[in-house]
Design a protein around this motif. Structure first.
Motif, PDB file in Angstrom:
ATOM      1  N   PRO A   8       0.835  -1.208   0.000  1.00 29.85           N
ATOM      2  CA  PRO A   8       0.000   0.000   0.000  1.00 29.85           C
ATOM      3  C   PRO A   8       0.872   1.260   0.000  1.00 29.85           C
ATOM      4  O   PRO A   8       1.755   1.409   0.838  1.00 29.85           O
ATOM      5  N   ALA A  10      -0.904   4.335  -1.035  1.00 27.45           N
ATOM      6  CA  ALA A  10      -1.975   5.242  -1.467  1.00 27.45           C
ATOM      7  C   ALA A  10      -2.332   6.275  -0.412  1.00 27.45           C
ATOM      8  O   ALA A  10      -3.375   6.927  -0.498  1.00 27.45           O
ATOM      9  N   GLY A  11      -1.463   6.444   0.581  1.00 24.88           N
ATOM     10  CA  GLY A  11      -1.743   7.437   1.624  1.00 24.88           C
ATOM     11  C   GLY A  11      -1.362   8.838   1.176  1.00 24.88           C
ATOM     12  O   GLY A  11      -0.932   9.048   0.036  1.00 24.88           O
ATOM     13  N   GLN A  12      -1.509   9.780   2.088  1.00 30.60           N
ATOM     14  CA  GLN A  12      -1.183  11.170   1.753  1.00 30.60           C
ATOM     15  C   GLN A  12       0.077  11.653   2.459  1.00 30.60           C
ATOM     16  O   GLN A  12       0.566  12.744   2.181  1.00 30.60           O
ATOM     17  N   GLY A  13       0.568  10.858   3.398  1.00 29.50           N
ATOM     18  CA  GLY A  13       1.793  11.250   4.096  1.00 29.50           C
ATOM     19  C   GLY A  13       1.655  12.548   4.872  1.00 29.50           C
ATOM     20  O   GLY A  13       2.595  13.339   4.923  1.00 29.50           O
ATOM     21  N   ARG A  14       0.524  12.757   5.495  1.00 28.22           N
ATOM     22  CA  ARG A  14       0.283  14.039   6.203  1.00 28.22           C
ATOM     23  C   ARG A  14       1.336  14.340   7.254  1.00 28.22           C
ATOM     24  O   ARG A  14       1.827  15.455   7.345  1.00 28.22           O
ATOM     25  N   ARG A  83      -6.242   2.854   5.002  1.00 23.73           N
ATOM     26  CA  ARG A  83      -5.227   1.865   4.634  1.00 23.73           C
ATOM     27  C   ARG A  83      -5.855   0.491   4.406  1.00 23.73           C
ATOM     28  O   ARG A  83      -5.501  -0.234   3.464  1.00 23.73           O
ATOM     29  N   SER A  86      -7.208   0.156   1.029  1.00 23.84           N
ATOM     30  CA  SER A  86      -6.147   0.049   0.017  1.00 23.84           C
ATOM     31  C   SER A  86      -5.592  -1.373  -0.034  1.00 23.84           C
ATOM     32  O   SER A  86      -5.435  -1.953  -1.107  1.00 23.84           O
ATOM     33  N   GLY A 105       4.487   0.607   1.909  1.00 20.87           N
ATOM     34  CA  GLY A 105       5.372   1.244   0.935  1.00 20.87           C
ATOM     35  C   GLY A 105       6.409   2.128   1.604  1.00 20.87           C
ATOM     36  O   GLY A 105       7.505   2.329   1.087  1.00 20.87           O
ATOM     37  N   ALA A 106       6.068   2.646   2.767  1.00 17.15           N
ATOM     38  CA  ALA A 106       6.924   3.590   3.487  1.00 17.15           C
ATOM     39  C   ALA A 106       7.926   2.893   4.405  1.00 17.15           C
ATOM     40  O   ALA A 106       8.481   3.517   5.314  1.00 17.15           O
TER      41      ALA A 106
HETATM   42  N1  CTP Z   1      -1.767   3.869   2.866  1.00 22.56           N
HETATM   43  C1  CTP Z   1      -2.582   3.488   1.790  1.00 22.56           C
HETATM   44  N2  CTP Z   1      -3.875   3.936   1.733  1.00 22.56           N
HETATM   45  C2  CTP Z   1      -4.368   4.755   2.672  1.00 22.56           C
HETATM   46  C3  CTP Z   1      -3.568   5.133   3.772  1.00 22.56           C
HETATM   47  C4  CTP Z   1      -2.256   4.667   3.837  1.00 22.56           C
HETATM   48  O1  CTP Z   1      -2.138   2.750   0.915  1.00 22.56           O
HETATM   49  N3  CTP Z   1      -5.625   5.179   2.557  1.00 22.56           N
HETATM   50  C5  CTP Z   1      -0.356   3.419   2.901  1.00 22.56           C
HETATM   51  C6  CTP Z   1       0.650   4.566   2.938  1.00 22.56           C
HETATM   52  O2  CTP Z   1       0.877   5.058   1.625  1.00 22.56           O
HETATM   53  C7  CTP Z   1       1.859   3.942   3.589  1.00 22.56           C
HETATM   54  C8  CTP Z   1       1.270   2.824   4.465  1.00 22.56           C
HETATM   55  O3  CTP Z   1      -0.102   2.679   4.080  1.00 22.56           O
HETATM   56  O4  CTP Z   1       2.764   3.363   2.674  1.00 22.56           O
HETATM   57  C9  CTP Z   1       1.403   3.135   5.952  1.00 22.56           C
HETATM   58  O5  CTP Z   1       0.581   4.246   6.297  1.00 22.56           O
HETATM   59  P1  CTP Z   1       1.093   5.613   6.910  1.00 22.56           P
HETATM   60  O6  CTP Z   1       2.504   5.510   7.336  1.00 22.56           O
HETATM   61  O7  CTP Z   1       0.064   6.089   7.868  1.00 22.56           O
HETATM   62  O8  CTP Z   1       1.114   6.574   5.606  1.00 22.56           O
HETATM   63  P2  CTP Z   1       0.154   7.790   5.257  1.00 22.56           P
HETATM   64  O9  CTP Z   1      -1.249   7.445   5.574  1.00 22.56           O
HETATM   65  O10 CTP Z   1       0.488   8.164   3.860  1.00 22.56           O
HETATM   66  O11 CTP Z   1       0.711   8.925   6.247  1.00 22.56           O
HETATM   67  P3  CTP Z   1      -0.135   9.839   7.281  1.00 22.56           P
HETATM   68  O12 CTP Z   1      -0.915   8.898   8.141  1.00 22.56           O
HETATM   69  O13 CTP Z   1       0.913  10.601   8.017  1.00 22.56           O
HETATM   70  O14 CTP Z   1      -1.005  10.723   6.425  1.00 22.56           O
END
Ligand code: CTP
Ligand code: MG
Length: 232
Positions: A8, A10-14, A83, A86, A105-106
């Protein structure tokens, strides 16, 4: 046993506070997600990679996977708002695999030996994850900011990925989540919620998830350490 991996991204990396999805941020000139893809591309036991990207980044992610030489990532699928959504979209593509792994992915620094130890356990147990013993003392805190209790550190482990499943175990866990509306913050928690057993395989502390800007500094240090160990 061979496996397919769902990644996965597909996050936003907030929490990373960058202008772009953190998956595209670079470490030593390569995007984080390219580092992650390279681990599984290089593992002979990995048959397929399903990369999950957000709808508006599908093309960019596909192009990046090609450029990185990740030929096993032949399909990039659209993720969802959580997540769990996704991962589910990705897992649906590979339910026929002998074993199914889910890996953030991270999290670009997972070691191949740990992946193989995890596979062995998941084959036996049906579901397993990498985790490390907690190093901090963890407090349970109420809404008012007061400590409710101090948890016993010797029993606490920090969950990592990969998390691995026999496909039918994950399928049953999804069925349970559908019935109950259960939402987990990791993948094995769906199996736990459904009453299944989950085995822990000890990971290592380098397998960090890049979450905040400080993690990027740590990541560069891990890469430098590895380059030193490799004698380059
Ligand atoms: N991820 C995803 N779909 C989402 C949320 C997260 O595929 N709706 C993925 C992220 O891209 C990441 C992994 O799940 O590779 C772990 O999540 P996290 O570290 O929380 O990444 P983000 O959600 O992108 O960051 P944040 O919570 O800070 O916005
Ligand atoms: Mg998130």
């Amino acid at each position: 046993m061979n496996y397919a991996v769902v990644i996965p991204a597909a996050g936003q990396g907030r929490r990373m506070q960058a202008a772009v999805n953190k998956a595209f941020l670079t470490l030593q000139g390569r995007p984080i997600i390219a580092h992650t893809l390279a681990v599984f591309q290089a593992d002979p036991r990995c048959e397929r990679i399903v990369l999950v990207a957000s709808e508006n980044e599908l093309d960019e992610m596909q192009a990046l996977a090609e450029e990185a030489g990740a030929t096993k990532a032949d399909r990039v699928v659209a993720g969802g708002s959580e997540r769990q959504d996704s991962v589910r979209a990705g897992a649906a593509q590979v339910m026929d695999a002998p074993l199914l792994l889910v890996h953030d992915g991270a999290r670009p620094f997972v070691a191949i030996e740990r992946i193989h130890a995890l596979l062995l356990e998941a084959e036996q147990s049906g579901a397993a994850l990498l985790a490390v013993p907690a190093t901090d003392t963890i407090k349970q805190v109420d809404q008012e900011g007061r400590v409710k209790q101090t948890l016993k550190r010797s029993e606490l482990w920090a969950a990592q990925t990969p998390q691995a499943f026999r496909p039918e175990v994950l399928q049953q866990a999804y069925a349970y989540a559908d019935e109950t509306g259960f939402q987990g913050t990791d993948d094995v928690s769906l199996v736990e919620a459904a009453g299944g057993e989950v085995a822990v395989v000890e990971g290592d502390y380098d397998n960090i998830k890049l979450t905040t800007p400080e993690d990027m500094t740590l990541a560069e240090a891990i890469l430098a350490k590895r380059a030193g160990e490799a004698g380059t």
